[in-house]
Scaffold this motif. Structure first.
Motif, short mmCIF file in Angstrom:
data_model
loop_
_atom_site.label_atom_id
_atom_site.label_comp_id
_atom_site.label_asym_id
_atom_site.label_seq_id
_atom_site.Cartn_x
_atom_site.Cartn_y
_atom_site.Cartn_z
N GLY A 249 46.03 43.58 37.85
CA GLY A 249 45.86 42.16 38.06
C GLY A 249 44.49 41.68 37.61
N THR A 250 44.29 40.38 37.68
CA THR A 250 43.03 39.76 37.28
C THR A 250 42.14 39.58 38.49
N ILE A 251 40.90 39.98 38.35
CA ILE A 251 39.91 39.82 39.41
C ILE A 251 38.71 39.09 38.84
N ALA A 252 38.20 38.15 39.62
CA ALA A 252 36.96 37.47 39.25
C ALA A 252 35.83 38.07 40.06
N ALA A 253 34.71 38.34 39.40
CA ALA A 253 33.55 38.94 40.06
C ALA A 253 32.28 38.43 39.40
N ASP A 254 31.17 38.69 40.04
CA ASP A 254 29.87 38.38 39.45
C ASP A 254 29.60 39.44 38.39
N THR A 255 29.61 39.04 37.12
CA THR A 255 29.52 40.02 36.03
C THR A 255 28.13 40.63 35.87
N ILE A 256 27.17 40.17 36.64
CA ILE A 256 25.86 40.83 36.65
C ILE A 256 26.01 42.20 37.32
N TYR A 257 26.80 42.27 38.38
CA TYR A 257 26.99 43.50 39.14
C TYR A 257 28.23 44.28 38.70
N THR B 185 35.65 46.41 34.70
CA THR B 185 35.52 47.23 35.90
C THR B 185 36.83 47.18 36.66
N ARG B 186 37.33 48.36 37.05
CA ARG B 186 38.63 48.46 37.70
C ARG B 186 38.46 48.70 39.19
N PHE B 187 39.26 47.98 39.99
CA PHE B 187 39.21 48.09 41.45
C PHE B 187 40.60 48.39 41.99
N TYR B 188 40.64 49.00 43.18
CA TYR B 188 41.88 49.06 43.95
C TYR B 188 41.65 48.31 45.25
N ILE B 189 42.43 47.24 45.45
CA ILE B 189 42.32 46.41 46.65
C ILE B 189 43.56 46.65 47.49
N GLY C 179 46.61 46.10 49.69
CA GLY C 179 47.40 44.90 49.92
C GLY C 179 47.57 44.04 48.67
N TYR C 180 46.77 44.29 47.66
CA TYR C 180 46.86 43.55 46.39
C TYR C 180 47.28 44.49 45.26
N GLY C 181 46.62 45.62 45.13
CA GLY C 181 46.91 46.58 44.08
C GLY C 181 45.70 46.79 43.19
N TYR C 182 45.96 47.30 42.00
CA TYR C 182 44.89 47.55 41.04
C TYR C 182 44.56 46.27 40.29
N GLY C 183 43.29 46.09 40.00
CA GLY C 183 42.86 44.91 39.27
C GLY C 183 41.65 45.22 38.41
N VAL C 184 41.48 44.40 37.38
CA VAL C 184 40.37 44.56 36.43
C VAL C 184 39.59 43.26 36.40
N VAL C 185 38.27 43.36 36.33
CA VAL C 185 37.44 42.17 36.23
C VAL C 185 37.63 41.55 34.86
N GLU C 186 38.22 40.34 34.84
CA GLU C 186 38.45 39.61 33.60
C GLU C 186 37.91 38.19 33.69
N ASP C 187 37.35 37.82 34.83
CA ASP C 187 36.95 36.43 35.05
C ASP C 187 35.68 36.37 35.87
N ARG C 188 35.00 35.23 35.74
CA ARG C 188 33.84 34.93 36.59
C ARG C 188 34.23 33.76 37.47
N ILE D 161 37.14 48.48 49.47
CA ILE D 161 37.62 48.42 48.09
C ILE D 161 37.21 49.69 47.38
N ARG D 162 38.10 50.25 46.57
CA ARG D 162 37.75 51.40 45.74
C ARG D 162 37.35 50.91 44.37
N ILE D 163 36.15 51.24 43.94
CA ILE D 163 35.69 50.94 42.58
C ILE D 163 35.97 52.17 41.74
N LEU D 164 36.83 52.01 40.72
CA LEU D 164 37.30 53.18 39.98
C LEU D 164 36.43 53.55 38.80
#
Length: 175
Positions: free
Chosen positions: A113-121, A126-130, A132-141, A171-174
């Motif tokens: 899925g699409t995840i928005a995050a602060d791209t400085i950090y 960057t791939r996450f496992y949330i 209740g939501y599933g796997y997601g990748v940072v694609e947005d700010r 959250i697992r940061i992969l």
């Protein structure tokens, strides 16, 4: 002989533990969808007396008045994660397996899925496992997503986003 044992131990370690290190952090996860309330766009422009209601324009911020495309900051179309055929969802709903194979073969493979995050950090990709939501990748700010411990998960409907709300979970940061 010693280097053979070392190579076998290294190979066993890589196979047993995986190639990437997983980091678990407690983060605040909010939700958003593609609607005008969540993404800050409105139909029509006052320049055309709102008669061009089929067009969407940014309603606030430094891009106010520009055309809203609906794409993420990385240039992709946002989407929810799909579990794929071989997943927990297939175990809990086995009657969906033939339907997925016959009518929706493109759903056989899982998609993040699409995840928005602060791209400085957390940079794009960057791939996450949330849970209740599933796997997601940072694609947005996100406009309000500031800091190391904030994420915004994309949902296809406004009601799903409201149901998720705001959660502080591990959250697992992969990578």
């Amino acid at each position: 002989m010693k280097w053979k044992v070392t190579c076998l131990l290294l190979l066993f370690t890589l196979l047993f533990y995986g190639c990437c290190k997983h980091v678990v952090r407690k983060m605040e996860v909010t939700s958003y969808c593609g609607c005008g309330k969540c993404c800050g766009w409105e139909r029509g422009s006052w320049k055309y007396l709102k008669l061009n209601f089929w067009n969407r324009y940014v309603s606030s911020g430094k891009r106010k008045g520009q055309t809203y495309t609906g794409q993420t900051a990385s240039g992709t179309k946002p989407h929810e994660p799909t579990p794929g055929l071989f997943s927990i969802d297939s175990i809990t709903h086995p009657w969906m397996i033939p339907i997925r194979i016959i009518f929706f073969p493109w759903f056989l493979l899982p998609e993040d899925g699409t995840i928005a995050a602060d791209t400085i950090y957390h940079p794009f990709g960057t791939r996450f496992y949330i849970p209740g939501y599933g796997y997601g990748v940072v694609e947005d700010r996100g406009g309000a997503i500031k800091g190391k411990y904030r994420l915004d998960a994309y949902f296809n409907s406004h009601q799903k986003a409201l149901n998720w709300g705001r959660k502080r979970i591990d959250i697992r940061i992969l990578n």
